[in-house]
Design an enzyme around this catalytic site. Structure first.
Site, short mmCIF file in Angstrom:
data_model
loop_
_atom_site.label_atom_id
_atom_site.label_comp_id
_atom_site.label_asym_id
_atom_site.label_seq_id
_atom_site.Cartn_x
_atom_site.Cartn_y
_atom_site.Cartn_z
N VAL A 1 18.29 12.16 33.98
CA VAL A 1 17.67 13.43 33.61
C VAL A 1 18.59 14.19 32.64
O VAL A 1 18.13 14.77 31.65
CB VAL A 1 17.35 14.29 34.85
N ASP A 2 19.88 14.18 32.92
CA ASP A 2 20.84 14.76 31.97
C ASP A 2 20.76 14.05 30.62
O ASP A 2 20.76 14.70 29.56
CB ASP A 2 22.27 14.62 32.51
#
Length: 405
Positions: free
Chosen positions: A168-169
């Site tokens: 997600v980062d």
């Protein structure tokens, strides 16, 4: 040929992964990235180890090549003044502070666009800005849990699982790069910059892709299928005599060719399995038959036959096997440059390949404050004496001392 972003300056006020991943990509594309770090401690990931090499966190190394480290204490007035002066001269600013901190330091987009209307200001946060959750910190693991991703990852009867990297980062960093490049293009037409609001939650929800579409349009709850696919069968790992094979049989014609390779033409002729829908609905009946056909086959022989037949297949590899594979060698995936501290710094080549805009060799991720003196002299025309004074009051940190004493 010219490096794509040559001449573009980036002020990187971010830390950990999403922001640094974005600015590293901009650096790969040729931008001059000034990474502002807290004197002494620097980016949080500098302490995230093991693993490490020569005492340096490999996590930090993985997201911070092609940057210059400028150690400035943002909590000190003199430090903030330096950051503001750098922002005047930069094209892009990337940050992941809480909004309350930006307001306190007078470093919001509204503050900085007054002194640099061309500035592209990219904010990365867990939940976005402009609402009651804007100050809530965002962590990849939490967002994976909250977004539904963990609920669809893992064995059907097992524990919900996160992906093996902080994806997600990483996706948020990639989204930030897309938006920044679009804003640069827009600035060419309008002459002004803009504010970009990237949230980890938005990125995760968008990446649910077909799973999101399935839920939103049927109201059905998505399920976990382990390595299998909810809508395509067979699409998973199977055991062979000497390893494990990944199969992705994406249509009915591929299934017929697959059955021929495994010596079971009758399976393709079976009306129950002739269509992908039938194979998906009756996967519990089909998969044991396929497994029985494959378990005695040798892996490489089977993969060779399937590829010749146009059936997508590959072997299950470890990370080390992936980096030593033929395709990794053909694509020159690993890039290496000399390093005084590391001997050799190795990293993964940027996947963006452009015929007219080559990348230069990557530079080694810097030590905390390694470039402070040089950057302040070059960008702000500060004298060596003024830099020494700022260092004496703790507003900045310089190491090693270079280019001025």
């Amino acid at each position: 040929m010219s490096i794509a972003l040559k001449g573009i300056k980036v002020l990187d006020l971010s830390r950990v992964l999403a922001g640094p991943w974005a600015t590293m990509t901009l650096g790969d594309l040729g931008a001059d990235v000034l990474k502002v770090e807290q004197p002494g401690s620097g980016d949080d990931t500098r302490t995230w180890m093991p693993p490490s090499v020569e005492g340096i966190s490999t996590y930090y190394l993985g997201a911070n090549r092609n940057k210059k480290s400028v150690a400035i204490d943002i909590a000190k007035r003199e430090g903030r003044e330096l950051i503001i002066e750098l922002a005047k001269r930069c094209d892009i600013l990337v940050e992941n502070f809480r909004p309350a901190s930006l307001k306190k330091f007078k470093l919001t987009y509204e503050d900085l666009k007054e002194i640099n209307p061309r500035l592209i200001f990219c904010s990365i946060s867990g939940y976005g800005r402009g609402h009651e959750l804007e100050d809530r910190p965002g962590y990849d693991f939490i967002i994976q849990a909250e977004s539904g991703f963990m609920s669809i990852t893992g064995a059907a009867e097992g524990e919900p699982m996160r992906l093996g990297v902080a994806f997600v980062d990483l996706i948020s960093g990639m989204n930030a790069v897309q938006a920044i490049l679009a804003a640069l293009f827009m600035r060419e037409r309008t002459g002004v910059g803009q504010w970009i609001d990237i949230s980890l939650t938005d990125s995760a929800m968008f990446m649910l892709a077909n799973v999101a579409s399935g839920h939103l349009n049927t109201q059905r709850e998505a399920q976990r299928y382990g390595n299998a696919h909810p809508s395509i069968v067979p699409y998973q790992l199977f055991d062979c005599a000497d390893g494990r094979i990944a199969l992705a049989v994406g249509n009915d014609e591929q299934f017929r060719r697959f059955c021929k390779v495994i010596g079971n033409d009758a399976l393709a002729a079976d009306a129950r399995f002739a269509t992908n829908r039938g194979r998906t609905e009756l996967r519990d009946q089909l998969l044991p038959i396929i497994a029985d056909c494959l378990h005695h086959r040798t892996l490489q022989e089977l993969i060779t036959e399937l590829r010749l037949a146009g059936v997508p297949a590959g072997e299950l590899r470890t990370v080390s096997q992936a980096f030593s594979s033929a395709v990794s060698a053909l694509r020159e995936t690993v890039v290496s440059v000399p390093s005084e501290k590391l001997g050799t710094f190795r990293s993964v080549r940027n996947p963006l390949r452009m015929s007219e805009s080559p990348f230069s060799a990557p530079t080694v991720p810097p030590d905390v404050g390694e470039n402070t003196r040089d950057v302040l002299m070059a960008e702000l025309d500060l004298s060596s004496e003024r830099i020494d004074q700022l260092q004496s009051i703790g507003a900045i940190a310089c190491w090693p001392i270079s280019g001025g004493k």
